[in-house]
Enzyme design. Structure first.
Site: not given
Length: 425
Positions: A205, A337, A367, A388
């Site tokens: 990441e 997500k 990721s 994020k």
């Protein structure tokens, strides 16, 4: 004119060099929406199923030709002729066509690609940016980024058990300023690690993956870098952790092998509480394992009034799992997500449920990412206030930050950077 006339999928590569699904949805007037699907390394057991081919002779079994065929065959045959602006009906139809609870027959990666590409096509058709199309006229909050600057766990080859160490520039007044602050700390950290003779190679990441000895060692490097960059820890910047504790929860114990610790649930709660007492930690994600409900409840009782406790593997963006957590008073925040649940409609339902329960929501990448920046628009569309999306390296991460900068510019004086408003207490 907004009728779907063609749906086409292809196999492309993600940021780890693994195959993923990309989908184009074309409308009658020639408008086309395109979406690429992300993929996780540390995945929750209750996530919707990502369909992989399993042919070891091709991409080591990670090919997605079956998912591509599902889009180009069954899904396209069913959805061609639908109006692209009927997002709920389209998503519901795909779920019914799949016929499983976890999207395992057609694949969540097939279904999600179509769902997001449809929304993008419809947004273009209505001459609106995606954040406005999805979120309406009230979509104007730019999120505070959780910037992953040190990687451990499944995202790096080092002995650190905790997966992500993140900074959040809460004193910034705009997303552009927040990105600048994060970049300055990131480059300062690189210099500090290099001066200490540590690796400045980066993880999945974009964060550094140095061979540090412990969680506290990593946190100390982060604090020193914040200060050397000219910012005040706990004031200008707060910290966030992603423990990804499911990855080291085995047989009822938290095996922090990098530190030589084997902890019970209560001991793990105490371990995290000690970190919170000694460092300016605002948020802890997956501090307990996905099946350790009693541990989650204990953690929430201990820290929930002062720390954001984010459920990722615990909730997997699933409204049913989230309702269970709300009822049990486990966690106080939802990690969002899109590929965990598999459609845009279900993703928005989970965010709405979290908001009604007084939970916060954090829009998140995976990721394994691509240049697709959809989650930047969704963060603004939902006004969730936090995103994020990795570090200040790797173009697959920066694509999201750059899109947020563009959105902020488009919103002009109506843009509202969340900043300190996210802080608890």
């Amino acid at each position: 004119m907004s009728v779907i006339i063609d749906i086409h999928a292809r196999e492309i590569l993600d940021s780890r060099g693994n195959p993923t699904v990309e989908v184009d949805v074309t409308l009658e007037d020639g408008t086309m929406g395109r979406a690429a699907v992300p993929s996780g390394a540390s995945t929750g057991a209750y996530e919707a199923v990502e369909k992989r081919d399993g042919d070891k002779a091709r991409y080591k079994g990670k090919g997605v030709l079956a998912a591509v065929e599902a889009v180009n065959g069954e899904i396209a045959d069913t959805l061609v002729g639908f109006d692209a602006t009927e997002q709920v009906a389209i998503d519901q139809t795909m779920c019914e066509l799949d016929g499983t609870d976890n999207k395992g027959r057609l694949g969540a990666n097939a279904i999600l690609g179509v769902s997001l590409a449809t929304a993008k096509a419809a947004a273009d058709f209505t001459a609106q940016p995606l954040y406005r199309y999805v979120g309406g006229t009230m979509a104007h909050v730019l999120p505070v980024p959780m910037m992953n600057i040190i990687n451990g766990g499944e995202h790096a080859d080092n002995p650190i058990d905790i997966q992500e160490f993140m900074i959040m520039p809460v004193s910034a007044t705009s997303i552009a300023e927040a990105v600048r602050m994060g970049s300055e700390v990131f480059h300062t950290l690189k210099s500090e690690l290099s001066a200490a003779g540590l690796s400045t190679g980066i993880g999945d990441e974009g964060g550094f993956a140095p061979n540090l000895s412990s969680t506290r060692d990593a946190l100390d490097f982060v604090l020193k870098s914040i200060e050397k960059a000219g910012y005040a820890p706990g004031d200008d910047m707060v910290l966030a952790l992603d423990c990804a504790a499911t990855e080291y929860y085995r047989d009822g114990k938290y095996e922090l092998s990098g530190e030589g610790k084997s902890l019970t649930s209560d001991e793990n709660v105490a371990y995290l509480a000690a970190l919170v007492a000694n460092y300016p930690i605002f948020s802890i994600e997956d501090g307990m394992g996905e099946d350790d409900w009693d541990g989650w409840i204990a953690l929430t009782e201990a820290l929930g009034d002062k720390v954001q406790l984010v459920g990722d593997d615990l909730f997997v963006t699933n409204p049913a799992r989230l309702k269970d957590g709300i009822d049990r008073k486990a966690a106080n925040s939802l990690l969002v997500k899109v590929n965990q649940i598999g459609t845009l409609t279900e993703t928005l339902a989970a965010v709405n449920m979290a908001t009604r329960a007084g939970f916060t929501s954090v829009m998140s990448h995976r990721s394994g990412e691509t240049e697709d920046a959809t989650i930047a628009d969704l963060a603004v569309a939902t006004n969730c206030g936090q995103i994020k999306t990795g570090s200040l390296a790797r173009s697959d991460r920066l694509a999201k930050y750059n899109q947020l900068i563009r959105i902020e510019e488009q919103l002009e004086e109506t843009a509202n950077f969340a900043g300190r408003s996210i802080l608890r207490g």
